[in-house]
Design a protein around this motif. Structure first.
Motif, PDB file in Angstrom:
ATOM      1  N   HIS A  81       0.793  -1.243   0.000  1.00 47.62           N
ATOM      2  CA  HIS A  81       0.000   0.000   0.000  1.00 47.62           C
ATOM      3  C   HIS A  81       0.824   1.291   0.000  1.00 47.62           C
ATOM      4  O   HIS A  81       0.975   1.958   1.021  1.00 47.62           O
ATOM      5  CB  HIS A  81      -1.000  -0.014   1.152  1.00 47.62           C
ATOM      6  CG  HIS A  81      -1.979  -1.131   0.994  1.00 47.62           C
ATOM      7  ND1 HIS A  81      -2.987  -1.112   0.056  1.00 47.62           N
ATOM      8  CD2 HIS A  81      -2.059  -2.335   1.612  1.00 47.62           C
ATOM      9  CE1 HIS A  81      -3.660  -2.240   0.113  1.00 47.62           C
ATOM     10  NE2 HIS A  81      -3.116  -3.003   1.027  1.00 47.62           N
ATOM     11  N   HIS A 181      -9.557  -5.348   4.895  1.00 47.08           N
ATOM     12  CA  HIS A 181      -8.407  -5.206   5.781  1.00 47.08           C
ATOM     13  C   HIS A 181      -8.855  -5.274   7.233  1.00 47.08           C
ATOM     14  O   HIS A 181      -9.903  -4.736   7.582  1.00 47.08           O
ATOM     15  CB  HIS A 181      -7.699  -3.869   5.538  1.00 47.08           C
ATOM     16  CG  HIS A 181      -6.863  -3.860   4.298  1.00 47.08           C
ATOM     17  ND1 HIS A 181      -7.050  -2.975   3.271  1.00 47.08           N
ATOM     18  CD2 HIS A 181      -5.818  -4.641   3.919  1.00 47.08           C
ATOM     19  CE1 HIS A 181      -6.167  -3.210   2.320  1.00 47.08           C
ATOM     20  NE2 HIS A 181      -5.410  -4.213   2.681  1.00 47.08           N
ATOM     21  N   HIS A 215      -6.057  -9.161  -0.882  1.00 49.97           N
ATOM     22  CA  HIS A 215      -5.637  -8.438   0.324  1.00 49.97           C
ATOM     23  C   HIS A 215      -6.590  -8.768   1.464  1.00 49.97           C
ATOM     24  O   HIS A 215      -7.702  -9.238   1.241  1.00 49.97           O
ATOM     25  CB  HIS A 215      -5.675  -6.924   0.065  1.00 49.97           C
ATOM     26  CG  HIS A 215      -4.505  -6.431  -0.707  1.00 49.97           C
ATOM     27  ND1 HIS A 215      -3.502  -5.688  -0.141  1.00 49.97           N
ATOM     28  CD2 HIS A 215      -4.157  -6.606  -2.005  1.00 49.97           C
ATOM     29  CE1 HIS A 215      -2.592  -5.402  -1.066  1.00 49.97           C
ATOM     30  NE2 HIS A 215      -2.968  -5.944  -2.203  1.00 49.97           N
ATOM     31  N   HIS A 237      -2.657 -12.075   0.999  1.00 47.76           N
ATOM     32  CA  HIS A 237      -2.079 -11.251   2.064  1.00 47.76           C
ATOM     33  C   HIS A 237      -2.650 -11.597   3.433  1.00 47.76           C
ATOM     34  O   HIS A 237      -3.868 -11.587   3.613  1.00 47.76           O
ATOM     35  CB  HIS A 237      -2.408  -9.772   1.822  1.00 47.76           C
ATOM     36  CG  HIS A 237      -1.521  -9.101   0.835  1.00 47.76           C
ATOM     37  ND1 HIS A 237      -0.962  -7.871   1.051  1.00 47.76           N
ATOM     38  CD2 HIS A 237      -1.073  -9.498  -0.392  1.00 47.76           C
ATOM     39  CE1 HIS A 237      -0.230  -7.518  -0.004  1.00 47.76           C
ATOM     40  NE2 HIS A 237      -0.287  -8.485  -0.890  1.00 47.76           N
TER      41      HIS A 237
HETATM   42 ZN    ZN Z   1      -3.648  -4.769   1.719  1.00 52.62          ZN
END
Ligand code: ZN
Length: 289
Positions: A81, A181, A215, A237
């Motif tokens: 990021h 996230h 992600h 991720h």
């Molecule tokens: Zn991420």
């Protein structure tokens, strides 16, 4: 040493994914590296802008490079990021193998325009560097959230993904497909799981035919992760799960040795806790029994 691109292409052929783990300190790096070596699977470690600021961009670059060289092992480094061209350039110059150039907060056209320019500039520094672009909304902050953000309006459409890839020239795409996230407390406890939009992943893969990153996979249902890899996800991720393990392990290490002041006697408990998570995730991503 093989390039990250060839490692990812081979993973795609084999129907497995490469694990990406954020490292904010040496405990995390050591734990992830040991897990990958024990399983003999390639691995990507990532450092966000905050993590790079804490560790030092060139210092983390040198550390990962030294592991790769000394152990002749496929460990790669990603600038996670990255929100400005200047910080992307710093990472490229420090030898990072990949950069997530994340302008997903900007309007689509502006994201495309600036990302295309960044791809050109960064490839002039290192032609082999992989640039990942991001569209859609998957929230911010790999930490424990009190309430789930409503990300349903920010899901990536296959058409938009195709247009983005064609007009930016990024090597990898990070779509919004139900991922998020961070984790909710119930996910840390394991009573709820994130679920993915698997059909959307397949549609985006067939529309773009590029490498795809998932992600925010911490706390995702295992079966959904396996199916997502089958549908075309190449990199997964994991950050929050490792951070939770890091904290628990550290607390355990301190509690076990109340009088101890020697870091290398306290920290192995944290390394062990992180390794357990990294190993179980790497087994799942690489289809290791
Ligand atoms: Zn991420």
């Amino acid at each position: 040493m093989r390039s990250l691109r060839s490692v990812l292409e081979e993973a795609q052929k084999k129907g497995v994914a490469v694990g990406h783990f954020n490292i904010g300190d040496f405990v995390l790096l050591k734990a992830v590296f040991e897990s990958a070596r024990e399983l003999e699977v390639p691995v990507i470690v990532g450092a966000s802008e905050g993590e790079r600021k804490f560790l030092g961009v060139r210092q983390i670059g040198a550390m990962v490079q030294s592991l790769r060289e000394e152990f002749n092992f496929p460990i790669f480094l990603n600038a996670d990021h990255t929100h400005s061209l200047a910080s992307a350039i710093d990472a490229a110059k420090a030898g990072f193998d990949a950069i997530v150039f994340d302008l997903s907060a900007l309007p689509f056209e502006e994201n495309v325009r600036q990302t295309r320019a960044a791809v050109e500039e960064l490839k002039s520094i290192n032609p082999d560097i992989l640039i990942e672009g991001e569209i859609g909304d998957i929230g911010t902050g790999s930490e424990i959230h009190d309430v789930a953000p409503d990300l349903s309006k920010g899901l990536t459409s296959p058409q938009e993904a195709k247009q983005y890839i064609d007009s930016t020239g990024v090597d990898v795409l990070a779509p919004a497909v139900g991922n998020m996230h961070g984790m909710l407390q119930s996910m840390v406890q394991g009573t709820t799981k994130k679920r993915l939009d698997l059909a959307r992943i397949s549609q985006i893969k067939s529309a773009t035919n590029v490498l795809l990153t998932l992600h925010g996979a911490s706390g995702t249902d295992d079966e959904d992760l396996r199916s997502a890899i089958d549908a075309g996800i190449n990199i997964v991720h994991i950050n929050t799960e490792l951070r939770v393990a890091w904290r628990r392990g550290l607390e355990e290490g301190l509690a076990k040795h109340p009088q101890e002041v020697v870091p290398y006697k306290i920290l192995p408990a944290a390394i062990e806790a992180v390794k357990q998570v990294a190993t179980s995730r790497l087994k799942l991503f690489n289809k290791v029994k």
